[in-house]
Design an enzyme around this catalytic site. Structure first.
Site, PDB file in Angstrom:
ATOM      1  N   ALA A  42       0.846  -1.202   0.000  1.00 30.86           N
ATOM      2  CA  ALA A  42       0.000   0.000   0.000  1.00 30.86           C
ATOM      3  C   ALA A  42       0.875   1.243   0.000  1.00 30.86           C
ATOM      4  O   ALA A  42       2.092   1.151  -0.175  1.00 30.86           O
ATOM      5  CB  ALA A  42      -0.908  -0.017   1.226  1.00 30.86           C
ATOM      6  N   ASN A  43       0.279   2.405   0.176  1.00 30.65           N
ATOM      7  CA  ASN A  43       1.036   3.660   0.278  1.00 30.65           C
ATOM      8  C   ASN A  43       0.419   4.517   1.378  1.00 30.65           C
ATOM      9  O   ASN A  43      -0.584   4.140   1.978  1.00 30.65           O
ATOM     10  CB  ASN A  43       1.068   4.374  -1.076  1.00 30.65           C
ATOM     11  CG  ASN A  43      -0.323   4.732  -1.561  1.00 30.65           C
ATOM     12  OD1 ASN A  43      -1.015   5.527  -0.951  1.00 30.65           O
ATOM     13  ND2 ASN A  43      -0.755   4.096  -2.657  1.00 30.65           N
ATOM     14  N   ARG A  44       1.012   5.670   1.627  1.00 28.70           N
ATOM     15  CA  ARG A  44       0.641   6.472   2.790  1.00 28.70           C
ATOM     16  C   ARG A  44      -0.497   7.462   2.550  1.00 28.70           C
ATOM     17  O   ARG A  44      -0.740   8.340   3.365  1.00 28.70           O
ATOM     18  CB  ARG A  44       1.853   7.242   3.316  1.00 28.70           C
ATOM     19  CG  ARG A  44       2.932   6.347   3.848  1.00 28.70           C
ATOM     20  CD  ARG A  44       3.990   7.157   4.570  1.00 28.70           C
ATOM     21  NE  ARG A  44       5.173   6.355   4.829  1.00 28.70           N
ATOM     22  CZ  ARG A  44       5.261   5.468   5.831  1.00 28.70           C
ATOM     23  NH1 ARG A  44       4.250   5.306   6.652  1.00 28.70           N
ATOM     24  NH2 ARG A  44       6.373   4.772   5.980  1.00 28.70           N
TER      25      ARG A  44
END
Ligand code: C5P
Length: 232
Positions: A42-44
């Site tokens: 995933a990413n932030r």
């Protein structure tokens, strides 16, 4: 509900506001790309800017469909919400939500997914470690921008950059085929990623317009007003 959400819901029901009768699609949040049934990449992205944009558009009377990845914050009240996991699911949901008068792509879509994700949990084996191979995800913004029929009249993308922000974003507008790009500097020192504020430059066919640093809600209000003017 927050007062602003009550206003937005009332306006939407009454068909009031400059975007009354307009359907607008907003993508938001990160995507989750599975490795196996319990693990993902995933990413932030918090989903804060996309959520604020959906709320602002709804506040101007638009019928909003909000396609969101797994975000940290709840979606706005009173709008149609479609929850997705991966980039491919987001593309599918986006295409299913069209036609729309405008589409705003605020999601932080993963560029790559794990090739042949396992449908069973990967086991820890002595001495061995899985080697993950990647393949490219579809570009949702470019796909919708390039639609030959039924393309939304206004397609807006984002460009999160850490250097040469305006040059990179101007090139991105061309490459993706969208109408506007909202460019922002996401270098860690700016505190923008995951924060409450944003400093953006709006890039259109006419050039670049730098907006002062303001809250994400204010960016959303200003963008929603611009969209209303463009669709009027
Ligand atoms: O190429 P880059 O990820 O920097 O482009 C950012 C813009 O493209 C954002 O508007 C994002 O929502 C959109 N995008 C997309 N699908 C992808 C990658 C990015 O819609 N696979």
């Amino acid at each position: 509900a927050e007062p602003l959400e009550i206003v937005a819901a009332a306006q939407a029901r009454l068909g009031a506001g400059p975007l009354a009768g307009k359907r607008v699609l907003v993508t938001s949040g990160p995507t989750h790309e599975p490795i196996d049934p319990v693990r993902y990449i995933a990413n932030r992205s918090s989903g804060a800017q996309g959520t604020a944009i959906a709320r602002a558009l709804s506040g101007l009377g638009a019928e909003v469909v909000f396609v969101t990845g797994p975000a940290d914050i709840p979606p706005p009240e009173g709008i149609e919400v479609v929850r997705v996991g991966s980039a491919r699911e987001m593309l599918e949901a986006t295409q299913a939500a069209l036609p729309a008068d405008a589409a705003i792509f605020a999601a932080a879509v993963a560029d790559w997914r794990v090739k042949s994700a396992s449908d069973r949990k990967l086991k820890k084996t002595k001495g061995g470690m899985p080697a993950l191979e990647f393949e490219e995800n579809p570009d949702i913004l470019a796909t919708v921008s390039g639609m030959e029929s039924g393309r939304p009249a206004l397609v807006v993308g984002f460009a999160a950059e850490t250097d040469d922000v305006i040059d990179n974003a101007t090139a991105k507008r061309q490459r993706k085929g969208c109408d506007w790009i909202l460019a922002n500097d996401v270098s860690p020192a700016t505190g923008i990623m995951g924060g409450q504020e944003n400093a953006v430059t709006l890039i259109t066919a006419d050039g670049a317009e730098e907006w002062p640093r303001m809250t994400k809600a204010q960016v959303a209000d200003r963008l929603a007003q611009k969209i209303a003017d463009a669709l009027a």
